[in-house]
Design a protein around this motif. Structure first.
Motif, PDB file in Angstrom:
ATOM      1  N   GLY A 122       0.807  -1.231  -0.085  1.00 45.17           N
ATOM      2  CA  GLY A 122      -0.061  -0.078  -0.228  1.00 45.17           C
ATOM      3  C   GLY A 122       1.065   1.348   0.083  1.00 45.17           C
ATOM      4  O   GLY A 122       0.540   2.287  -0.547  1.00 45.17           O
ATOM      5  N   GLU A 123       1.885   1.471   0.741  1.00 48.66           N
ATOM      6  CA  GLU A 123       2.738   2.331   0.902  1.00 48.66           C
ATOM      7  C   GLU A 123       3.529   2.631  -0.686  1.00 48.66           C
ATOM      8  O   GLU A 123       3.511   3.883  -1.019  1.00 48.66           O
ATOM      9  N   GLN A 124       3.959   1.729  -1.327  1.00 49.32           N
ATOM     10  CA  GLN A 124       4.402   1.664  -2.535  1.00 49.32           C
ATOM     11  C   GLN A 124       3.640   2.148  -3.429  1.00 49.32           C
ATOM     12  O   GLN A 124       3.840   3.084  -4.370  1.00 49.32           O
ATOM     13  N   LEU A 125       2.368   1.749  -3.496  1.00 47.48           N
ATOM     14  CA  LEU A 125       1.173   2.131  -4.452  1.00 47.48           C
ATOM     15  C   LEU A 125       0.977   3.754  -4.248  1.00 47.48           C
ATOM     16  O   LEU A 125       0.606   4.480  -5.129  1.00 47.48           O
ATOM     17  N   ALA A 126       0.882   4.102  -3.010  1.00 45.44           N
ATOM     18  CA  ALA A 126       0.566   5.586  -2.650  1.00 45.44           C
ATOM     19  C   ALA A 126       1.602   6.359  -3.116  1.00 45.44           C
ATOM     20  O   ALA A 126       1.287   7.569  -3.798  1.00 45.44           O
ATOM     21  N   LEU A 127       2.863   6.063  -3.224  1.00 48.54           N
ATOM     22  CA  LEU A 127       3.965   6.760  -3.726  1.00 48.54           C
ATOM     23  C   LEU A 127       3.481   7.174  -5.277  1.00 48.54           C
ATOM     24  O   LEU A 127       3.873   8.279  -5.967  1.00 48.54           O
ATOM     25  N   ARG A 128       3.020   6.236  -5.937  1.00 49.38           N
ATOM     26  CA  ARG A 128       2.703   6.273  -7.456  1.00 49.38           C
ATOM     27  C   ARG A 128       1.497   6.919  -7.728  1.00 49.38           C
ATOM     28  O   ARG A 128       1.311   7.563  -8.833  1.00 49.38           O
ATOM     29  N   PHE A 129       0.439   6.575  -7.016  1.00 50.16           N
ATOM     30  CA  PHE A 129      -1.250   6.829  -7.282  1.00 50.16           C
ATOM     31  C   PHE A 129      -1.710   7.935  -6.578  1.00 50.16           C
ATOM     32  O   PHE A 129      -2.449   8.497  -6.749  1.00 50.16           O
ATOM     33  N   GLY A 130      -1.198   8.306  -5.260  1.00 49.66           N
ATOM     34  CA  GLY A 130      -1.527   8.743  -4.220  1.00 49.66           C
ATOM     35  C   GLY A 130      -2.137   7.911  -3.278  1.00 49.66           C
ATOM     36  O   GLY A 130      -2.417   6.586  -3.569  1.00 49.66           O
ATOM     37  N   ILE A 131      -2.806   8.423  -1.912  1.00 49.00           N
ATOM     38  CA  ILE A 131      -3.087   7.618  -0.976  1.00 49.00           C
ATOM     39  C   ILE A 131      -4.562   7.116  -1.200  1.00 49.00           C
ATOM     40  O   ILE A 131      -4.612   5.782  -0.867  1.00 49.00           O
ATOM     41  N   LEU A 132      -5.190   7.778  -1.991  1.00 50.92           N
ATOM     42  CA  LEU A 132      -6.532   7.041  -2.303  1.00 50.92           C
ATOM     43  C   LEU A 132      -6.702   7.041  -3.844  1.00 50.92           C
ATOM     44  O   LEU A 132      -6.011   7.764  -4.510  1.00 50.92           O
ATOM     45  N   GLY A 133      -7.094   5.941  -4.303  1.00 53.38           N
ATOM     46  CA  GLY A 133      -7.385   5.636  -5.794  1.00 53.38           C
ATOM     47  C   GLY A 133      -6.884   4.392  -6.343  1.00 53.38           C
ATOM     48  O   GLY A 133      -7.005   3.889  -7.513  1.00 53.38           O
ATOM     49  N   TYR A 134      -5.863   3.869  -5.663  1.00 53.24           N
ATOM     50  CA  TYR A 134      -5.032   2.649  -6.201  1.00 53.24           C
ATOM     51  C   TYR A 134      -6.049   1.480  -5.991  1.00 53.24           C
ATOM     52  O   TYR A 134      -6.860   1.439  -4.969  1.00 53.24           O
ATOM     53  N   LEU A 135      -6.035   0.258  -6.608  1.00 57.88           N
ATOM     54  CA  LEU A 135      -6.850  -0.503  -6.622  1.00 57.88           C
ATOM     55  C   LEU A 135      -6.392  -2.036  -5.910  1.00 57.88           C
ATOM     56  O   LEU A 135      -5.113  -2.106  -5.931  1.00 57.88           O
ATOM     57  N   ALA A 136      -7.457  -2.725  -5.184  1.00 54.55           N
ATOM     58  CA  ALA A 136      -6.880  -4.163  -4.569  1.00 54.55           C
ATOM     59  C   ALA A 136      -6.131  -4.766  -5.701  1.00 54.55           C
ATOM     60  O   ALA A 136      -5.048  -5.634  -5.447  1.00 54.55           O
ATOM     61  N   ARG A 137      -6.451  -4.944  -6.789  1.00 56.84           N
ATOM     62  CA  ARG A 137      -5.949  -5.942  -7.809  1.00 56.84           C
ATOM     63  C   ARG A 137      -4.314  -5.397  -8.006  1.00 56.84           C
ATOM     64  O   ARG A 137      -3.593  -6.255  -8.784  1.00 56.84           O
ATOM     65  N   GLU A 138      -3.831  -4.220  -7.668  1.00 60.16           N
ATOM     66  CA  GLU A 138      -2.545  -3.930  -8.173  1.00 60.16           C
ATOM     67  C   GLU A 138      -1.814  -4.240  -6.734  1.00 60.16           C
ATOM     68  O   GLU A 138      -0.515  -4.172  -7.097  1.00 60.16           O
ATOM     69  N   ILE A 139      -2.312  -4.683  -5.541  1.00 62.25           N
ATOM     70  CA  ILE A 139      -1.411  -4.973  -4.558  1.00 62.25           C
ATOM     71  C   ILE A 139      -0.659  -6.179  -4.908  1.00 62.25           C
ATOM     72  O   ILE A 139       0.673  -6.105  -4.560  1.00 62.25           O
ATOM     73  N   PRO A 140      -1.076  -7.098  -5.473  1.00 66.10           N
ATOM     74  CA  PRO A 140      -0.032  -8.393  -5.541  1.00 66.10           C
ATOM     75  C   PRO A 140       1.137  -8.240  -6.324  1.00 66.10           C
ATOM     76  O   PRO A 140       2.137  -8.630  -5.931  1.00 66.10           O
ATOM     77  N   ALA A 141       1.119  -7.374  -7.254  1.00 65.46           N
ATOM     78  CA  ALA A 141       2.412  -7.170  -8.098  1.00 65.46           C
ATOM     79  C   ALA A 141       3.425  -6.448  -7.485  1.00 65.46           C
ATOM     80  O   ALA A 141       4.717  -6.567  -7.738  1.00 65.46           O
ATOM     81  N   GLU A 142       3.119  -5.852  -6.546  1.00 65.27           N
ATOM     82  CA  GLU A 142       4.194  -5.196  -5.543  1.00 65.27           C
ATOM     83  C   GLU A 142       5.011  -6.207  -4.570  1.00 65.27           C
ATOM     84  O   GLU A 142       6.048  -6.192  -4.041  1.00 65.27           O
ATOM     85  N   ILE A 143       4.182  -7.418  -4.555  1.00 62.50           N
ATOM     86  CA  ILE A 143       4.675  -8.379  -3.304  1.00 62.50           C
ATOM     87  C   ILE A 143       6.170  -8.858  -3.973  1.00 62.50           C
ATOM     88  O   ILE A 143       6.981  -8.955  -2.741  1.00 62.50           O
TER      89      ILE A 143
END
Length: 292
Positions: A262-283
């Motif tokens: 979630g922290e990595q996605l927030a850096l790219r998209f902002g704290i609100l607006g990234y999707l659950a489907r995008e979480i696994p690719a960060e793992i």
């Protein structure tokens, strides 16, 4: 009550099982996910994707017969079993016979994400518990309702439950405010009561063992509070368990990885607006970083 903080240094001192370089997919672990429904077929896809991203090697999915074909197309890496459904969209308890050939052959089992018909789910769970007693078992969503009857229910051997505060309140017969007021005590009480490992999810997540041992994790961001996020967390934990991690270790690592994703996605998209489907690719990258 004493508890241990889940930090990167703790995780590095508690390394996950790693397959040998010449290992095959069986060595990396076989997992079974029983989940989804006609209304929520995406839940099993989210959990399955997260489990594979966590490093599991072999995947079997069991979902409603009405959506099995769509799930199979969405997850070409998996074997998909279509289960007979109830009128309310749950799985009939006779589904145990379709799943029985996997008993003793899967390393970890996740039950619950996206399932409907609580009564049918509980009836099926009562059959699945002895069937998969040799596997690491994770219960999420309505599959956790099995602890409500009988009144003094206890698991024969610990399984992992992953409730948020509202779910734990319902399972324990408390108000949500009571759980939020003292999440640590509630998680420990539930773990002892049911002979379970309880991961009480929230801004502060508490993992409690039946013997009172506990861990806490604070991290992530409000962006993780989104539909499907819990399904990905359950999948990450199950994937790590399939690799051979004990349930408490898989849970601690899974919660930390989920929060850091979630922290990595927030850096790219902002704290609100990234999707659950995008979480696994960060793992995978986070796993590599934390193991370094």
């Amino acid at each position: 009550m004493d508890t241990t903080d889940i930090t990167p240094s703790l995780l590095r001192s508690w390394p996950l099982p790693m397959p040998q370089p010449d290992g095959d997919k069986e060595v990396r672990g076989h997992l079974l996910i029983i989940a989804g429904s006609a209304e929520m077929p995406g839940a099993i896809v989210l959990a399955a994707t997260a489990a594979l991203r966590a490093g599991a090697g072999k995947l079997t999915l069991a979902t409603g017969a009405s959506v099995a074909a769509q799930v199979a197309i969405a997850m070409p890496e998996a074997r998909v079993i279509g289960l007979d459904e109830t009128a309310l969209g749950g799985f009939r308890h006779e589904a145990q016979h379709q799943l029985a050939p996997l008993a003793g052959k899967v390393d970890a089992v996740l039950v619950g994400p996206g399932m409907c018909d609580t009564a049918a789910s509980c009836e099926l769970m009562r059959h699945l518990l002895p069937l998969f007693a040799a596997s690491r078992l994770i219960l999420d969503a309505c599959a956790m309702q099995v602890v409500r009857k009988p009144a003094h229910f206890r698991f024969d051997q610990p399984v992992l439950l992953t409730p948020h505060a509202g779910e734990l309140a319902q399972l324990m017969g408390l108000s949500k405010d009571a759980v939020l007021a003292d999440p640590h005590a509630c998680a420990v009480d539930a773990a002892r009561r049911w002979n379970a490992i309880v991961a009480l999810k929230g801004a502060l997540t508490v993992i409690a063992m039946p013997d009172g041992t506990s861990w806490t994790h604070a991290g992530g961001n409000i962006g993780l509070a989104i539909s499907g996020s819990g399904d990905t967390l359950a999948g990450i934990i199950t994937g790590l368990a399939a690799r051979g991690a004990p349930l408490e270790q898989a849970c601690a690592w899974g919660i930390a990885l989920h929060a850091q994703a979630g922290e990595q996605l927030a850096l790219r998209f902002g704290i609100l607006g990234y999707l659950a489907r995008e979480i696994p690719a960060e793992i995978p990258a986070l796993l590599r970083h934390l193991a370094a």
